[in-house]
Enzyme design. Sequence first.
Site, short mmCIF file in Angstrom:
data_model
loop_
_atom_site.label_atom_id
_atom_site.label_comp_id
_atom_site.label_asym_id
_atom_site.label_seq_id
_atom_site.Cartn_x
_atom_site.Cartn_y
_atom_site.Cartn_z
N HIS A 218 -81.75 -63.01 -85.09
CA HIS A 218 -80.85 -61.88 -85.33
C HIS A 218 -79.89 -61.61 -84.18
CE1 HIS A 218 -79.66 -58.07 -87.16
NE2 HIS A 218 -79.88 -57.45 -86.01
N TYR B 103 -78.94 -44.01 -89.13
CA TYR B 103 -79.72 -44.41 -90.29
C TYR B 103 -79.91 -43.27 -91.28
CZ TYR B 103 -80.93 -48.66 -87.73
OH TYR B 103 -80.87 -49.85 -87.06
N ASP C 51 -74.83 -56.12 -86.01
CA ASP C 51 -75.83 -55.17 -86.50
C ASP C 51 -75.15 -53.88 -86.97
OD1 ASP C 51 -78.95 -54.77 -86.49
OD2 ASP C 51 -78.20 -52.97 -85.52
#
Length: 360
Positions: free
Chosen positions: A337, A281, A173
């Site tokens: 995921h 982010y 990730d």
Amino acid sequence: MPELVVTALLAPSRLTLKLLRAFMWSLVFSAALVAAAVYGCIALTHVLCRPRRGCCGLPRRTPPACLSDPALGEHCFLTLKSSGLRLHYVSTGCGNGPLMLFLHGFPQNWFSWRYQLQEFQSRFHVVAVDMRGYGSSDAPRDVDSYTIDLLMADIQDVILGLGYSKCILVAHDWGALLAWNFSIYYPSLVERMVVVSAAPMSVYQEYSMRHIGQFFRSNYVFLFQLPWLPEKLLSMSDFQILKTTLTHHKRGIPHLSPSELEAFLYDFSQPSGLIGPLNYYRNIFRNFPLEPQELATPTLLLWGEKDTYLEQGLVGAISSRFVPGRLEAHILPGVGHWIPQSHPEEMHQYMWAFLQDLLH
């Protein structure tokens, strides 16, 4: 050539780039407002369905016992040379063996590598870090403390600070986004790389421009561009959005126990516990547009066929950027995921085979 002439020749390109960036940011913040409305409704629904939890996350007073399980390794701290920040890590295995360094994603921490720490300690010095902003590591509050360059410097400082000149980098990730970049800019420090569920940023950028479905899968990225609101929404109804992300029967981590769930929520529930992770982010569009980059580090790529957040087509896009013979990619059927936790046995089999020639 006179400087004035050079400036005049470059002016159209610079103007075009500025206009492109302005257009990009207008799209990003438009998408952020839409995402905020959607996630706001989701968070409010959770509050209405569970009114006793209230609108705020409940701070955990004590960490769950699984975070201090001695079977997973020794808890240590390292002061980074570049920044002076202190990072927490868990270490076990052969102290004189090759370094296997694990980088986690969001919304997790070092504990997401619990299965791998136990599996590879017999032949490697295995180290799982709490990345900057997570867990017991230092967590600056300002957005500029989480640029890609600073985060890559953290990885370099960890490798060198542990006394190694190279490592096997294993990442998932967000950790894998950084690992891709790190292998490009610090190739001498990465002997092999194992990447799970992530694409290089330049590949992701180009692919998303051509496949609008990927934008919808990544809608949360736009929400996280906003200040303070994402932290509020994620914490409402005692972090129910994060709980759903991690425990959903289709999209989450199968068989995650209540104690294991608390191992991730504990740090986020502390004061300002979400600010650092979300600041990752808030820097993701800083360097747009990105130039395509050739990938050359020997890499094992593991991808879930049923990954909720990333389209399977990204695997082909990644392969097209690699020097021939340097990438081994596997798409795991029916897998989502969270491969390191949902299917550790399969991941371990692929890793042992990929690293076999290093063990002689």
